[in-house]
Design an enzyme around this catalytic site. Structure first.
Site, PDB file in Angstrom:
ATOM      1  N   HIS A 167       4.311   8.298   1.615  1.00  0.00           N
ATOM      2  CA  HIS A 167       2.948   8.260   2.151  1.00  0.00           C
ATOM      3  C   HIS A 167       3.053   7.876   3.627  1.00  0.00           C
ATOM      4  O   HIS A 167       3.902   7.045   3.992  1.00  0.00           O
ATOM      5  CB  HIS A 167       2.112   7.163   1.466  1.00  0.00           C
ATOM      6  N   CYS A 263      -1.055  -0.735   1.116  1.00  0.00           N
ATOM      7  CA  CYS A 263      -1.421   0.094  -0.047  1.00  0.00           C
ATOM      8  C   CYS A 263      -2.426  -0.605  -0.953  1.00  0.00           C
ATOM      9  O   CYS A 263      -3.185   0.049  -1.663  1.00  0.00           O
ATOM     10  CB  CYS A 263      -0.214   0.395  -0.923  1.00  0.00           C
TER      11      CYS A 263
END
Ligand code: ARG
Length: 271
Positions: A167, A263
């Site tokens: 990511h 996150c």
């Protein structure tokens, strides 16, 4: 300055129950829920001193729902709800969507055939008016164009090439005043050049593999503090020199799932 609002999700059902990134190979069925709860509570305790926290109800069978960065991408009162790449996480789309609806957000229409994992792969630059978008593992290359048409904001698209940094928020972190902390080897050459073209050298905080492996780029900064799972003293000093106060708090249990501080949060005030 308005107080930031941050969305979190308690780790009641967190675990590494499947493998969708290399970190989870090692972490499979190895998390300790007591440790996860206390690490998450520490993060929450630091954040609540600087931001208003909001919580989405965790759901049984959705162990990755703790990673609210992947709920969607917010700008003003509009949200793009994520369209997950992996089947294992698609069940999160509906509870996240319901939370946004119940909390006054307008859901932007999004094509279901274009994968997009929200603020995991779309990060607002904090110096200029554009958004960094990542693709290569999770979000589709086509996501950037749709984001541009929804939010009328330029997307600077970069390509991820190392599966450990799957990511964008695992290897790049835009910081106040246009600083960008990043790990170059996670990007292809063209993207490394693009980053250099968009960020003047004195604003680039290049980190090495050791810090990258600690998920130092997966940091959350709010109100002058920056929370990291871990970082070298050099990096902490560098962050201090740009006016941020680093707070190190272990998120080792979440690292087993390939996630860390950033996150586990989603900023709800973006303009
Ligand atoms: N296990 C999760 C996954 O692989 C971790 C997500 C981390 N989130 C993030 N924004 N980088 O999807």
């Amino acid at each position: 300055m308005t107080k930031q609002k941050i969305l979190m999700c308690a780790p009641d059902f967190f675990g590494v129950d499947y493998v969708i990134n290399p970190w989870m190979n090692e972490g499979l069925h190895k998390t300790n829920s007591l440790h996860a709860r206390s690490q998450w509570a520490n993060l929450k305790r630091f954040l609540e001193q600087h931001a208003e926290l909001k919580f989405v109800e965790p759901q049984k069978g959705l162990p990755d729902m703790v990673f609210t960065a992947n709920a969607g991408m917010v700008l003003g009162s509009t949200v793009i709800v994520s369209r997950f790449h992996s089947e294992q996480r698609r069940g999160e789309e509906s509870p996240f969507k319901k939370w946004f609806e119940a909390n006054g957000f307008t859901i932007a229409p999004w094509p279901t055939d274009i994968e997009f994992e929200g603020a995991g792969d779309a990060l607002f630059d904090r110096g200029k008016n554009f958004v960094w978008t990542g693709h290569g593992f999770r979000s589709s290359e086509k996501a950037a164009g749709v984001i541009e048409s929804i939010f009328k904001r330029q997307a600077v698209q970069v390509k991820l090439v190392d599966p450990r940094w799957y990511h964008l928020d695992t290897c790049l972190c835009p910081l106040p005043d246009g600083y960008v902390m990043y790990y170059p080897a996670a990007f292809d050459e063209a993207s490394q050049k693009k980053i250099a073209d968009h960020v003047p050298e004195e604003k680039r905080i290049v980190i090495g593999e050791e810090d990258a492996l600690k998920f130092a780029c997966n940091a959350v900064d709010v109100d002058g503090i920056i929370i990291l799972n871990d970082a070298s003293t050099e990096l902490q000093d560098r962050l201090r020199r740009i006016g941020l106060t680093p707070i190190i708090t272990s998120l080792a249990e979440f690292m087993k799932s390939g996630g860390s501080a950033k996150c586990l949060t989603l900023k709800l005030i973006e303009s």
